[in-house]
Design an enzyme around this catalytic site. Structure first.
Site, PDB file in Angstrom:
ATOM      1  N   GLN A 111      39.581  44.649  31.256  1.00  0.00           N
ATOM      2  CA  GLN A 111      38.530  43.490  31.463  1.00  0.00           C
ATOM      3  C   GLN A 111      37.719  43.128  30.461  1.00  0.00           C
ATOM      4  OE1 GLN A 111      38.902  43.037  35.378  1.00  0.00           O
ATOM      5  NE2 GLN A 111      37.966  40.934  34.662  1.00  0.00           N
ATOM      6  N   LYS A 126      34.685  47.536  36.302  1.00  0.00           N
ATOM      7  CA  LYS A 126      35.591  47.538  37.201  1.00  0.00           C
ATOM      8  C   LYS A 126      35.194  48.923  38.375  1.00  0.00           C
ATOM      9  CE  LYS A 126      39.434  45.562  38.840  1.00  0.00           C
ATOM     10  NZ  LYS A 126      39.952  44.417  38.245  1.00  0.00           N
ATOM     11  N   GLY A 165      36.383  40.850  43.989  1.00  0.00           N
ATOM     12  CA  GLY A 165      37.392  41.147  44.635  1.00  0.00           C
ATOM     13  C   GLY A 165      38.613  41.732  43.679  1.00  0.00           C
ATOM     14  N   ASP A 166      39.262  42.511  44.149  1.00  0.00           N
ATOM     15  CA  ASP A 166      40.643  42.909  43.491  1.00  0.00           C
ATOM     16  C   ASP A 166      41.539  43.378  44.638  1.00  0.00           C
ATOM     17  OD1 ASP A 166      41.746  43.452  40.550  1.00  0.00           O
ATOM     18  OD2 ASP A 166      42.468  45.297  41.825  1.00  0.00           O
ATOM     19  N   THR A 209      42.905  32.878  40.040  1.00  0.00           N
ATOM     20  CA  THR A 209      43.945  33.739  39.614  1.00  0.00           C
ATOM     21  C   THR A 209      45.438  33.315  39.534  1.00  0.00           C
ATOM     22  OG1 THR A 209      42.336  35.715  40.156  1.00  0.00           O
ATOM     23  CG2 THR A 209      44.533  36.061  39.079  1.00  0.00           C
ATOM     24  N   ASN A 240      46.423  37.670  47.377  1.00  0.00           N
ATOM     25  CA  ASN A 240      45.685  36.550  46.918  1.00  0.00           C
ATOM     26  C   ASN A 240      46.411  35.767  45.494  1.00  0.00           C
ATOM     27  OD1 ASN A 240      43.488  36.062  44.441  1.00  0.00           O
ATOM     28  ND2 ASN A 240      42.705  35.123  46.313  1.00  0.00           N
TER      29      ASN A 240
END
Ligand code: NDP
Ligand code: 2IT
Length: 446
Positions: A111, A126, A165-166, A209, A240
């Protein structure tokens, strides 16, 4: 040079030998960044990469919650605050039973480079939990999210650390966590991104994304005078990232023929068009069903249990599920079947051996830190809109996203061009490194 890399890796390994995913990410970056450091005098004697692989702070905490049967459950919560040289920590939260410190450190490390590439002022972090959202009721999800935030709220803030989010964390979970943060802090601030539109969210964040991953594939193909239009695309995942990657492929007149989840993949030779994709979105996002149900609704399609989609012939592959989901054998099969472009929607989905195969065959390959950066980039735009107390239109955000993806592509070319071929991995690592390393040098040993 090989020796410099091996010496560095063996030193890091001593401290992190029990963290395979983290070591995989560190090795991948070191192989391209160490030769660059050696070539640049300003970094000599600064131990800069050693400082970058050590998180600034790691938080681990207990998350108690009560399930629907009244039983008390215990999970583990984490936040890895990796690097804040160029901005506050920024990165997603993952709720999945596989979550551990190795996985979160690899994601936080990636990241840092990704956020640097976006051109926006965001550091890297994260977090998440080993909580498994599958099969949980809405009430259980809410109570878990509230309990998780009851501890996390002490360590985050709109100028400190801004989660998002993830895997396993989408709009619903962000809502419950935002509500709890607001209650505890008595503050309505942009402390999380991926918020709902009526309470501080940005247009295009849910899409960003997946759209960005396809924009990056388009940029790579345009660079070799080709395009996404008319291509056959294989996608893994059905969450997603996968959903909106598929939507953008359809918009650009490509044909998506697979989607998957952890139980297997579906193959629809006719293509997963807009109507079929809206069925998938409803199935996954509202009904929280399994991808295998697709073949009941569309019987011409086939479901392959416990298989990944990489043996299906395609022009473009978009791995959008999870880390290490595509190995060297899959890479060989993809190439033998005529695949010309791989754009990673997930984080580190291709194993190092698979990437070696792509590089050897000089195939277009984009690492996630470049190609999936659209998500965090629009998170950065959500933060900008929150600070402005204003919102931009869909077109404005989408145009900014396209510009950012093109910028990242150009940075990869600047630092990754090798005898007429672009090594996107090398380009992304070096371009991401420079901004963070220079900020660290300017700020002294802190
Ligand atoms: P979701 O939770 O929405 O979807 C995850 C998808 O991947 C599901 O289809 C899930 O299947 C599948 N999956 C998860 N774990 C595994 C596994 N171990 N084996 C096989 N399939 C698996 O997550 P996202 O779409 O948000 O995230 C997907 C990837 O993209 C992750 O690597 C994430 O880090 C990355 N990413 C996400 C961003 C974002 O903005 N959301 C931004 C940048 C990267 P199942 O339901 O069966 O578990
Ligand atoms: O891996 C990622 O870039 C994300 N999960 C998104 C992070 C964010 O802060 O939007």
């Amino acid at each position: 040079m090989k020796k410099d890399v091996e010496n560095f890796i063996s030193e890091i390994e001593q401290r992190n030998s029990h963290e395979p995913e983290f070591m995989q990410a560190v090795r991948e970056v070191s192989e391209t960044v160490i030769p660059y450091i050696v070539s640049q005098k300003i970094y000599h004697g600064k131990n800069i990469l050693m400082r970058m692989v050590e998180p600034e702070r790691v938080l681990m905490f207990r998350v108690n919650w009560v399930d629907d049967k009244g039983e008390i459950r215990v999970n583990r919560g984490y936040r890895v605050q990796m690097n804040s040289a160029i901005g506050p920590y920024k990165g997603g939260l993952r709720f999945h039973p596989s979550v551990n410190l190795s996985i979160l450190k690899f994601l936080a490390f990636e990241q840092v480079f990704k956020n640097s590439l976006t051109t926006l002022p965001m550091g890297g972090g994260k977090g998440g939990s080993d909580f498994d959202p599958k099969g949980k009721s809405d009430g259980e999800i809410m109570r878990f999210c509230q309990s998780f935030m009851t501890e996390l709220f002490r360590y985050i803030g709109p100028n400190t650390d801004i989660p998002a989010g993830d895997i396993g964390v989408g709009g619903r979970e962000i809502g419950y966590m935002f509500g709890q943060y607001k209650k505890l802090k008595k503050e309505f601030t942009g402390v999380l991104t991926g918020k709902g539109l009526s309470w501080g969210g940005s247009l295009i964040r849910p899409e960003a994304t997946g759209y960005g991953t396809v924009y990056f594939a388009e940029n790579m193909l345009n660079h070799v005078k080709n395009s996404v239009k008319g291509k056959t695309v294989v996608i893994s995942g059905s969450g997603n990232v996968a959903q909106f990657a598929a939507e953008k492929c359809n918009q650009l007149s490509a044909k998506v023929i697979t989607l998957s989840d952890s139980s297997g993949f579906i193959h629809d030779v006719d293509g997963i068009n807009t109507e079929k994709l809206s069925y998938v979105m409803d199935l996954k996002n509202n009904k929280r069903g399994r991808i295998s149900e697709y073949v009941k609704k569309f019987p011409k399609a086939k479901f392959y249990k416990n298989k990944t989609p990489w043996q299906v012939p395609c022009d473009i592959a978009l791995p959008c599920a999870t880390q290490n989901e595509l190995n060297a054998n899959d890479a060989e099969i993809l190439i033998n079947n005529g695949c010309i472009c791989i754009s990673e929607g997930a984080n580190m989905p291709c194993s190092p051996e698979a990437i070696f195969v792509f590089r050897k065959n000089k195939i277009l390959f984009a690492p996630g830190k470049a190609s999936n950066a659209g998500g965090v980039a629009v998170s950065g735009l959500e933060m900008a809109q929150n600070s402005l107390r204003y919102s931009w239109t869909r077109e404005e955000v989408d145009n900014k996203l396209k510009d950012i993806m093109l910028d990242i592509h150009n940075s990869c070319i600047t630092h990754g061009l090798e005898k007429g071929h672009v090594n996107y991995e090398k380009g992304a690592n070096i371009a991401g490194f420079i901004k963070v390393a220079d900020a660290m040098l300017a700020q002294g040993v802190v």
